[in-house]
Enzyme design. Structure first.
Site, mmCIF file in Angstrom:
data_model
loop_
_atom_site.group_PDB
_atom_site.id
_atom_site.type_symbol
_atom_site.label_atom_id
_atom_site.label_comp_id
_atom_site.label_asym_id
_atom_site.label_seq_id
_atom_site.Cartn_x
_atom_site.Cartn_y
_atom_site.Cartn_z
ATOM 1 N N HIS A 90 0.856 -1.193 0.000
ATOM 2 C CA HIS A 90 0.000 0.000 0.000
ATOM 3 C C HIS A 90 0.883 1.230 0.000
ATOM 4 O O HIS A 90 2.105 1.136 0.118
ATOM 5 C CB HIS A 90 -0.970 -0.001 1.198
ATOM 6 C CG HIS A 90 -0.329 0.279 2.527
ATOM 7 N ND1 HIS A 90 -1.005 0.838 3.581
ATOM 8 C CD2 HIS A 90 0.933 0.072 2.998
ATOM 9 C CE1 HIS A 90 -0.207 0.950 4.629
ATOM 10 N NE2 HIS A 90 0.969 0.486 4.297
ATOM 11 N N CYS A 132 6.348 6.366 4.079
ATOM 12 C CA CYS A 132 5.129 5.568 3.845
ATOM 13 C C CYS A 132 4.267 6.114 2.706
ATOM 14 O O CYS A 132 3.272 5.500 2.322
ATOM 15 C CB CYS A 132 4.301 5.462 5.118
ATOM 16 S SG CYS A 132 5.124 4.488 6.388
ATOM 17 N N HIS A 152 4.982 0.409 -0.459
ATOM 18 C CA HIS A 152 5.734 -0.510 0.394
ATOM 19 C C HIS A 152 4.801 -1.623 0.849
ATOM 20 O O HIS A 152 3.585 -1.503 0.756
ATOM 21 C CB HIS A 152 6.348 0.220 1.598
ATOM 22 C CG HIS A 152 5.330 0.827 2.514
ATOM 23 N ND1 HIS A 152 4.641 1.973 2.209
ATOM 24 C CD2 HIS A 152 4.866 0.401 3.709
ATOM 25 C CE1 HIS A 152 3.802 2.263 3.185
ATOM 26 N NE2 HIS A 152 3.911 1.312 4.120
ATOM 27 N N HIS A 186 -1.756 -10.400 -1.399
ATOM 28 C CA HIS A 186 -0.881 -10.248 -2.565
ATOM 29 C C HIS A 186 -1.442 -9.227 -3.568
ATOM 30 O O HIS A 186 -1.510 -9.484 -4.770
ATOM 31 C CB HIS A 186 -0.607 -11.601 -3.231
ATOM 32 C CG HIS A 186 0.336 -12.429 -2.436
ATOM 33 N ND1 HIS A 186 -0.057 -13.153 -1.332
ATOM 34 C CD2 HIS A 186 1.670 -12.620 -2.555
ATOM 35 C CE1 HIS A 186 0.994 -13.769 -0.817
ATOM 36 N NE2 HIS A 186 2.061 -13.456 -1.535
ATOM 37 N N GLU A 219 0.616 -4.027 11.192
ATOM 38 C CA GLU A 219 1.435 -3.879 9.986
ATOM 39 C C GLU A 219 2.894 -4.205 10.258
ATOM 40 O O GLU A 219 3.682 -4.337 9.338
ATOM 41 C CB GLU A 219 1.282 -2.494 9.365
ATOM 42 C CG GLU A 219 1.756 -1.353 10.192
ATOM 43 C CD GLU A 219 1.659 -0.028 9.457
ATOM 44 O OE1 GLU A 219 2.660 0.709 9.480
ATOM 45 O OE2 GLU A 219 0.606 0.260 8.855
#
Length: 122
Positions: A14, A23, A27, A67, A112
């Site tokens: 994302h 971010c 990544h 995925h 995460e």
């Protein structure tokens, strides 16, 4: 009251739109998902819900993200695919599916990393 928890996960990429930092770039994470349900009663064999059933329902939902590049999957084409928003999306999707079983959804936590998670509950 009884509280049950299953843990599963998915791998996906994302990027956080509007984020000022690394971010903002695409990544990936090995996301961990924890689902907690509560129940007042047990069935005739002493369980609230079969863990296998709860995990199967959860994995059916998160398989849409596995995925993938989450930003390309609705509703994350419109909202940021933050851990907070992913936890809420999984919660809302599970809430509908679990309306047919004798447990109540309590919370969804999305990790995460080993050190950062977000939990959604009502």
């Amino acid at each position: 009251m009884y509280k049950l928890k299953i843990i599963t996960g998915f791998d996906a990429a994302h990027q956080l739109r509007g984020y000022k930092g690394k971010c903002e770039n695409i990544h990936g994470h090995n996301w961990k998902v924890e689902v907690e349900v509560i129940a007042e009663n047990l069935n005739e064999i002493g369980i609230a819900i079969d863990f296998k059933e709860l995990k199967g329902i959860t994995e059916e939902i998160i398989s849409r993200l596995d995925h993938s590049f989450i930003n390309q999957i609705s509703p994350f084409t419109e909202i940021n695919p933050s851990s907070e928003n992913i936890a809420r999306w999984i919660y809302m999707s599970l809430k509908d599916k679990l309306s047919k079983v004798p447990v109540k959804l309590y919370s969804v936590t999305v990790w995460e990393s080993d050190y950062a998670s977000a939990t959604y509950f009502e």
